[in-house]
Enzyme design. Sequence first.
Site, short mmCIF file in Angstrom:
data_model
loop_
_atom_site.label_atom_id
_atom_site.label_comp_id
_atom_site.label_asym_id
_atom_site.label_seq_id
_atom_site.Cartn_x
_atom_site.Cartn_y
_atom_site.Cartn_z
N HIS A 62 0.82 -1.22 0.00
CA HIS A 62 0.00 0.00 0.00
C HIS A 62 0.85 1.26 0.00
O HIS A 62 2.00 1.24 0.42
CB HIS A 62 -0.95 0.02 1.20
CG HIS A 62 -0.25 -0.04 2.52
ND1 HIS A 62 0.22 -1.21 3.04
CD2 HIS A 62 0.07 0.92 3.41
CE1 HIS A 62 0.80 -0.97 4.22
NE2 HIS A 62 0.73 0.32 4.46
N ARG B 225 9.72 -1.11 3.47
CA ARG B 225 9.61 -0.29 2.27
C ARG B 225 9.92 -1.16 1.06
O ARG B 225 11.02 -1.69 0.93
CB ARG B 225 10.59 0.87 2.40
CG ARG B 225 10.24 2.07 1.57
CD ARG B 225 11.18 3.25 1.85
NE ARG B 225 10.84 3.97 3.06
CZ ARG B 225 11.72 4.35 3.98
NH1 ARG B 225 13.00 4.11 3.85
NH2 ARG B 225 11.32 5.01 5.06
ZN ZN Z 1 1.06 1.34 6.35
#
Ligand code: ZN
Length: 306
Positions: free
Chosen positions: A168, A188
């Site tokens: 997301h 990440r």
């Molecule tokens: Zn998040």
Amino acid sequence: MKPVFKEAVWGGRKLRDDFGYEIPSDSTGECWGIGAQKNGDCEIAEGTYKGEHLSKLWEEHPELFGNEDGKYGKEFPLLIKIIDAKSDLSIQVHPDNAYAKEHENGSLGKTECWYILDSEPGTQIVIGHHAKDEELMQMVEEKRWKDLIREVPVKKGDFYQIDPGCVHAIKGGTVILETQQSSDITYRVYDYDRKWNGKLRELHVKQSLDVIKTPFQPAKDQRSITHTEGADLEHLETCPYYTVEKYDIHGTWDHVFEAGFVNASVIEGEGSINGRKIKKGDHFIIPADFGTCSFEGNLSLICSWV
Ligand code: ZN
């Protein structure tokens, strides 16, 4: 509650311009409205416990939260944020409790949800990906981000549940209210190859590949509205970690709060609760077994509980 603010390379100044907060700079990304993590332990703004940190109150006054028997855990379990994304946040994924416990020193995993407070026209966000099981690793290795990443158009009033393993990203032009498990473990996946202050930010490719779920399946839409005299009540989500609801109050509305504690954030309008003034941007906690709250005014609240 007295919020804590976090500056971020992707942040802006809407937390001041739209919410009236005193923010530290013109690149402020987050308002932590209700939270008790070490790096953002909110203070009580007024009343009996003024000046106390939420973590201390949680420890010393479990009766306020209905946590005398420890059923909600040793630490305050949720974190409520308002996020102003002026530019795109990195594409990320969170682990579940089991993975975080094993690989992140016993930390909790992270399930979160977003209520979109505002978005500029044409804005998209990232929810999920397009890879089939065996394709994921290859697409990441070959950096085929355009094929991999699933972008969806977003507008004010939308709601998304983000389970662990769901890729997301919030994209620039979006303001959201986030309700999440009180954890800060983020992997990440991709940062658009951007340099911030001359440097690329660290990616966590191995952990991301470990935790990303394939194929992507959107969370089930649980939204339903009940209209009552004085308020429209919208159920947004119930998952193992929280329930989130929205209350649109118009006029006078009495509601009995009789179970555990409830986090409340005013996202629109103004009014009062039991005679005490509240307005957009205020965050407060209704103690466990509180009883009747009398609301007055034209205002919208997002409430959550465990
Ligand atoms: Zn998040």
